[in-house]
Design an enzyme around this catalytic site. Structure first.
Site, mmCIF file in Angstrom:
data_model
loop_
_atom_site.group_PDB
_atom_site.id
_atom_site.type_symbol
_atom_site.label_atom_id
_atom_site.label_comp_id
_atom_site.label_asym_id
_atom_site.label_seq_id
_atom_site.Cartn_x
_atom_site.Cartn_y
_atom_site.Cartn_z
ATOM 1 N N GLN A 29 0.835 -1.210 0.000
ATOM 2 C CA GLN A 29 0.000 0.000 0.000
ATOM 3 C C GLN A 29 0.866 1.254 0.000
ATOM 4 O O GLN A 29 0.363 2.355 -0.135
ATOM 5 C CB GLN A 29 -0.845 0.061 1.284
ATOM 6 C CG GLN A 29 -1.873 -1.027 1.430
ATOM 7 C CD GLN A 29 -2.745 -0.765 2.653
ATOM 8 O OE1 GLN A 29 -3.782 -0.130 2.560
ATOM 9 N NE2 GLN A 29 -2.329 -1.253 3.804
ATOM 10 N N ILE A 31 3.582 4.135 -0.978
ATOM 11 C CA ILE A 31 3.908 4.827 -2.230
ATOM 12 C C ILE A 31 5.341 5.363 -2.199
ATOM 13 O O ILE A 31 5.738 6.148 -3.044
ATOM 14 C CB ILE A 31 2.930 5.996 -2.500
ATOM 15 C CG1 ILE A 31 2.920 6.989 -1.327
ATOM 16 C CG2 ILE A 31 1.516 5.482 -2.757
ATOM 17 C CD1 ILE A 31 2.126 8.258 -1.610
ATOM 18 N N HIS A 47 -1.015 1.287 -4.546
ATOM 19 C CA HIS A 47 -1.430 2.690 -4.618
ATOM 20 C C HIS A 47 -0.452 3.545 -5.409
ATOM 21 O O HIS A 47 -0.458 4.765 -5.306
ATOM 22 C CB HIS A 47 -1.610 3.265 -3.198
ATOM 23 C CG HIS A 47 -2.770 2.640 -2.476
ATOM 24 N ND1 HIS A 47 -2.757 2.360 -1.130
ATOM 25 C CD2 HIS A 47 -3.972 2.226 -2.928
ATOM 26 C CE1 HIS A 47 -3.910 1.803 -0.791
ATOM 27 N NE2 HIS A 47 -4.663 1.708 -1.851
ATOM 28 N N CYS A 55 3.120 12.738 -17.514
ATOM 29 C CA CYS A 55 2.503 13.996 -17.926
ATOM 30 C C CYS A 55 1.027 13.734 -18.226
ATOM 31 O O CYS A 55 0.689 12.806 -18.947
ATOM 32 C CB CYS A 55 3.226 14.520 -19.169
ATOM 33 S SG CYS A 55 2.382 15.922 -19.931
ATOM 34 N N CYS A 58 0.410 14.642 -22.379
ATOM 35 C CA CYS A 58 0.911 13.756 -23.437
ATOM 36 C C CYS A 58 1.078 12.313 -22.968
ATOM 37 O O CYS A 58 1.297 11.428 -23.785
ATOM 38 C CB CYS A 58 2.228 14.293 -24.005
ATOM 39 S SG CYS A 58 3.620 14.150 -22.874
ATOM 40 N N HIS A 73 5.479 19.956 -17.749
ATOM 41 C CA HIS A 73 6.302 19.104 -18.606
ATOM 42 C C HIS A 73 7.086 19.959 -19.597
ATOM 43 O O HIS A 73 6.499 20.728 -20.354
ATOM 44 C CB HIS A 73 5.405 18.099 -19.341
ATOM 45 C CG HIS A 73 6.160 17.017 -20.033
ATOM 46 N ND1 HIS A 73 5.613 16.262 -21.039
ATOM 47 C CD2 HIS A 73 7.428 16.566 -19.853
ATOM 48 C CE1 HIS A 73 6.518 15.381 -21.450
ATOM 49 N NE2 HIS A 73 7.616 15.538 -20.753
ATOM 50 N N CYS A 76 5.932 19.619 -23.473
ATOM 51 C CA CYS A 76 4.585 19.947 -23.957
ATOM 52 C C CYS A 76 3.832 20.932 -23.059
ATOM 53 O O CYS A 76 2.744 21.379 -23.407
ATOM 54 C CB CYS A 76 3.756 18.669 -24.157
ATOM 55 S SG CYS A 76 3.020 18.054 -22.640
ATOM 56 N N THR A 114 -0.239 -3.295 8.875
ATOM 57 C CA THR A 114 -1.376 -2.527 8.363
ATOM 58 C C THR A 114 -2.622 -2.848 9.181
ATOM 59 O O THR A 114 -2.807 -3.988 9.614
ATOM 60 C CB THR A 114 -1.658 -2.831 6.868
ATOM 61 O OG1 THR A 114 -2.905 -2.229 6.505
ATOM 62 C CG2 THR A 114 -1.725 -4.317 6.595
ATOM 63 N N SER A 115 -3.445 -1.852 9.406
ATOM 64 C CA SER A 115 -4.711 -2.109 10.095
ATOM 65 C C SER A 115 -5.710 -2.734 9.117
ATOM 66 O O SER A 115 -6.770 -3.199 9.508
ATOM 67 C CB SER A 115 -5.283 -0.812 10.654
ATOM 68 O OG SER A 115 -5.423 0.135 9.625
HETATM 69 ZN ZN LIG Z 1 3.739 16.216 -21.746
#
Ligand SMILES: [Zn+2]
Length: 170
Positions: A29, A31, A47, A55, A58, A73, A76, A114-115
């Site tokens: 879980q 990140i 997660h 991006c 794009c 970005h 772009c 973890t709970s």
């Molecule tokens: Zn982009």
């Protein structure tokens, strides 16, 4: 949220170590990308990970270092965001498939630190094989419809013991 200097702890390391001898899948879980940093490759960041960005305009992948410098970005002008699942957002089919596959194939499911209350993460256990065993390592019991073995302890303490035992056998 970004702590690129953070290092994996004994839990991350021992899981990666175990994967050298056993067919281990990690469904996390977190990140923070630390399971990958510790060397786990059969890994589902359920997660997402702060260290994978893309991006929105794009769709190209962008390095997290570039994102920390600017959320626009370079090529772009689109907005960059990390590939994490925010509250209320949907999940990628690929992530759900990998995670349910990992649970389905497991003989032993270890739920640690973890709970286990965040949906749909905690629903994954329903995909287990009928004869799969469940081991929970946590400081407090968790609510599960299934029977499980329980080690009431901080995960780091348990994995430290595993590391010590591993060292004795080397
Ligand atoms: Zn982009």
């Amino acid at each position: 949220m970004y702590h690129p200097e953070a290092e994996p702890n004994v839990i991350h390391h021992e899981i990666a170590e175990l994967a050298k001898k056993k067919d281990v899948w990690v469904v996390s879980q977190n990140i923070d990308g630390l399971h990958a940093k510790a060397g786990s490759t059969q890994l589902v960041d359920f997660h997402g990970s702060l260290y994978h960005c893309h991006c929105r305009k794009c769709g190209e992948p962008v390095s997290w270092r570039a994102y920390l410098k600017s959320d626009s970005h370079e090529t772009c002008g689109g907005q960059i965001r990390p590939d994490i699942v925010l509250y209320g957002e949907g999940f990628q089919d690929e992530t759900l498939e990998q995670a349910t596959d990992a649970v389905r194939k497991a003989e032993l499911i270890v739920i640690a630190g973890t709970s286990f209350q965040v949906h749909p993460f905690c629903d994954l256990v329903q995909f287990r094989a009928a004869d799969a065993s469940i081991l929970v390592i946590n400081q407090t019991p968790i609510h599960l419809a299934q029977d499980y073995e329980f080690i009431q302890e901080d995960g780091a303490v348990v994995f430290n013991k595993i590391q010590e035992l591993g060292a004795e056998h080397d």
